[in-house]
Design an enzyme around this catalytic site. Structure first.
Site, PDB file in Angstrom:
ATOM      1  N   HIS A 193       1.368   5.600   6.248  1.00 47.88           N
ATOM      2  CA  HIS A 193       1.187   6.181   4.916  1.00 47.88           C
ATOM      3  C   HIS A 193       1.386   7.693   4.989  1.00 47.88           C
ATOM      4  O   HIS A 193       1.517   8.267   6.067  1.00 47.88           O
ATOM      5  CB  HIS A 193      -0.199   5.823   4.379  1.00 47.88           C
ATOM      6  CG  HIS A 193      -0.417   4.351   4.257  1.00 47.88           C
ATOM      7  ND1 HIS A 193      -1.013   3.594   5.255  1.00 47.88           N
ATOM      8  CD2 HIS A 193      -0.095   3.476   3.266  1.00 47.88           C
ATOM      9  CE1 HIS A 193      -1.054   2.327   4.884  1.00 47.88           C
ATOM     10  NE2 HIS A 193      -0.498   2.225   3.679  1.00 47.88           N
TER      11      HIS A 193
ATOM     12  N   SER B 285       0.815  -1.223   0.000  1.00 48.56           N
ATOM     13  CA  SER B 285       0.000   0.000   0.000  1.00 48.56           C
ATOM     14  C   SER B 285       0.846   1.268   0.000  1.00 48.56           C
ATOM     15  O   SER B 285       0.385   2.320  -0.439  1.00 48.56           O
ATOM     16  CB  SER B 285      -0.949   0.005   1.203  1.00 48.56           C
ATOM     17  OG  SER B 285      -0.228  -0.080   2.422  1.00 48.56           O
TER      18      SER B 285
ATOM     19  N   ASP C 283      -3.225   6.677  11.415  1.00 46.72           N
ATOM     20  CA  ASP C 283      -2.304   6.136  10.420  1.00 46.72           C
ATOM     21  C   ASP C 283      -1.029   6.959  10.447  1.00 46.72           C
ATOM     22  O   ASP C 283      -1.003   8.116  10.013  1.00 46.72           O
ATOM     23  CB  ASP C 283      -2.955   6.189   9.038  1.00 46.72           C
ATOM     24  CG  ASP C 283      -2.053   5.624   7.937  1.00 46.72           C
ATOM     25  OD1 ASP C 283      -0.924   5.208   8.247  1.00 46.72           O
ATOM     26  OD2 ASP C 283      -2.481   5.620   6.764  1.00 46.72           O
TER      27      ASP C 283
END
Length: 530
Positions: free
Chosen positions: A501, A244, A498
């Site tokens: 990312h 990802s 998060d």
């Protein structure tokens, strides 16, 4: 301060260094030395004008009463000009025109003359260090916001003369500087943005994290030029392959290119593909969590359902698609923290979050398995008979969970600027994963069977530089839900977030500036931009 001894020391220093003012002198001493330099140039200018005036005026009538009075003034002018010529000659032999002298005289010193050093000092000011963290000094980061082109150095600098021959500089050692110009796109001008990385669209209140840019110590890393990229890649395909975080980088590339041309979607379930008609450029993305062969069927004493990885076999889907690509950006690693079984030479040698016989030690840890997988995929790509393209391995992307992991209360809430110099808290897991990845790359390029193909394998070493960017993650701003929790609770626990990312626009866009520069060097002969 302005004593005869100080002035003499300045004169000696300037004479020895060819007009340079030593960085390690005190601030008052530097001011005095600068004043002396300016005085010398002023004296030279006055002397030159005096002689020029005497020579250009029409010759006066000379009489015995006038002539003696002119001798002292002419002698003074000639003496001053002679001193200037001697001083300037020394200066020119020691430092060519355009050197740092102008920076000292006028305060316009530039970063291209700065070499950044690591500090060995320890710092324990971090309020929430992780158990396995140690304090380390980073490549220096600058937090001054003077001008977009100024990244002022810290005290750990030395001024060096720039080489006359242009060489390929290290893109990955340098500093972050604040650029008020801001990003090349916004969250509203890119329709391909994954919502979890749309930090502004998800309500993040600050924006400064979008404005910090990377400056290598010995050269420039230009802002991304979409037209230049499409021209360099004309008729070619660039593929991002990985997990990802690789998708995060691919979407950043697409957002940058979308500002000059809207592409055509030619993807399918196996592969995302976007086509730019003007240049016949294709941007592709393939999902491959580990980059090696994986399966779920039973194997030896590993049951059905547990993911098995054959560490010595590449992902066959990558090998099948490889002939379609001209440039490949590989990245992986974070999935090695997930449950999996490791197989080498048809033997189970280890596992992550799975090992049934606790009395028998595993031969390979998840960290070592990562290094082996990197070596495997790189060798396979290099030896592929139908692939002659450029292979870029992006190194481990650091996360910034403080006080725990992603699922145990780790947080990056409230980080609005890069970490300052000397304040980087090294994460033990990040360090060992990066080390194994680098070793895997090195083993691959040194393999005799790879041969000259190793020249087309590049390590994009972003780990240390991006260790500073704890401000670049979505944190709790992962969705547009207006009712989402973004603050710590009464018990001090942070909300789900998060910290792996990257926000878009944000630091991840720098990765694609680096990709463009690596491609440019490969296609244009390897020279660095001055």
């Amino acid at each position: 301060m302005d004593s005869k001894g100080d002035r003499a020391a300045c004169v000696i220093s300037i004479w020895k260094t060819g007009g340079m003012i030593e960085i390690n002198r005190s601030a008052d001493s530097q001011i005095l030395c600068k004043s002396l330099l300016r005085s010398l140039f002023l004296l030279a200018g006055i002397s030159f004008l005096h002689i020029r005036e005497r020579m250009t005026l029409s010759p006066p009538r000379i009489s015995r009463s006038v002539y003696p009075r002119k001798v002292p003034s002419i002698a003074f002018a000639i003496g001053g000009l002679t001193s200037f010529i001697i001083f300037a000659s020394l200066l020119l032999f020691s430092h060519p025109l355009g050197s740092s002298l102008t920076g000292y005289l006028y305060g316009t010193e530039t970063t291209r003359h700065l070499e950044f050093h690591h500090s060995s000092s320890r710092d324990t000011s971090d309020p929430n260090p992780s158990p396995d963290s140690t304090i380390n000094s980073p490549p220096l980061l600058t937090q001054h916001r003077e001008e977009s082109t100024k990244a002022l150095p810290t005290n750990h600098v030395s001024v060096e003369k720039e080489d006359s021959v242009e060489t390929e500089c290290d893109l990955f050692r340098g500093n972050w500087f604040y650029d008020p110009k801001g990003p090349l796109y916004t969250n509203n001008s890119c329709p391909l943005l994954t919502q979890m990385q749309n930090c502004q669209g998800n309500g993040r209140p600050d924006k400064d994290y979008e404005n910090w840019r990377w400056k290598p110590s010995q050269c420039d890393l230009p802002r991304f030029d979409a037209k230049k990229f499409l021209e360099l890649m004309r008729g070619k395909t660039l593929a991002f392959i990985g997990d990802s975080v690789a998708r995060n980088q691919m979407e950043s590339m697409m957002c940058l290119l979308w500002q000059v041309e809207t592409p055509v979607n030619r993807g399918n379930r196996k592969m995302q593909r976007w086509y730019f008609r003007s240049s016949s450029v294709m941007i592709a993305r393939m999902w491959s969590s580990w980059l090696v062969h994986q399966f779920n069927e039973p194997f030896s004493f590993a049951p059905q359902g547990v993911t098995k990885l054959k560490l010595d076999q590449p992902d066959e889907r990558i090998m099948e698609a490889l002939p379609k690509f001209d440039v490949v950006v590989l990245s992986s690693g974070h999935w090695f923290a997930k449950q999996s079984v490791y197989i080498l030479n048809e033997e189970i040698v280890g596992g992550q979050l799975w090992w049934p016989d606790k009395t028998k030690p595993a031969k390979v840890s998840n960290v070592e398995a990562f290094g082996i997988s990197v070596e495997t995929i790189l060798k396979a790509v290099a030896k592929h008979p139908s692939y002659k393209g450029l292979t870029i391995l992006r190194t481990w992307s650091p996360d910034h969970y403080e006080g725990g992991a992603w699922n145990t209360g780790g947080s990056c809430t409230g980080k609005e600027e890069p970490l300052p110099p000397g304040k980087l808290v090294k994460n033990g897991f990040t360090e060992v994963m990066y080390e194994q990845q680098a070793k895997g790359f090195q083993r691959a390029v040194e393999d005799d069977k790879v041969g000259n193909r190793s020249k087309k394998m590049k390590l994009m070493d972003i780990t240390e530089a991006f260790g500073y960017r704890h401000d670049g993650h979505p944190g709790p701003y992962r969705s547009p839900d207006p009712k989402k929790i973004t603050k710590r609770g009464p018990d001090g626990q942070p909300p789900p977030q998060d910290c792996l990312h990257w926000c878009m626009p944000g630091p991840v866009d720098t990765w694609n500036e680096m990709v463009l520069e690596i491609i440019r060097r490969d296609m244009e002969g390897g020279r660095s931009r001055p």
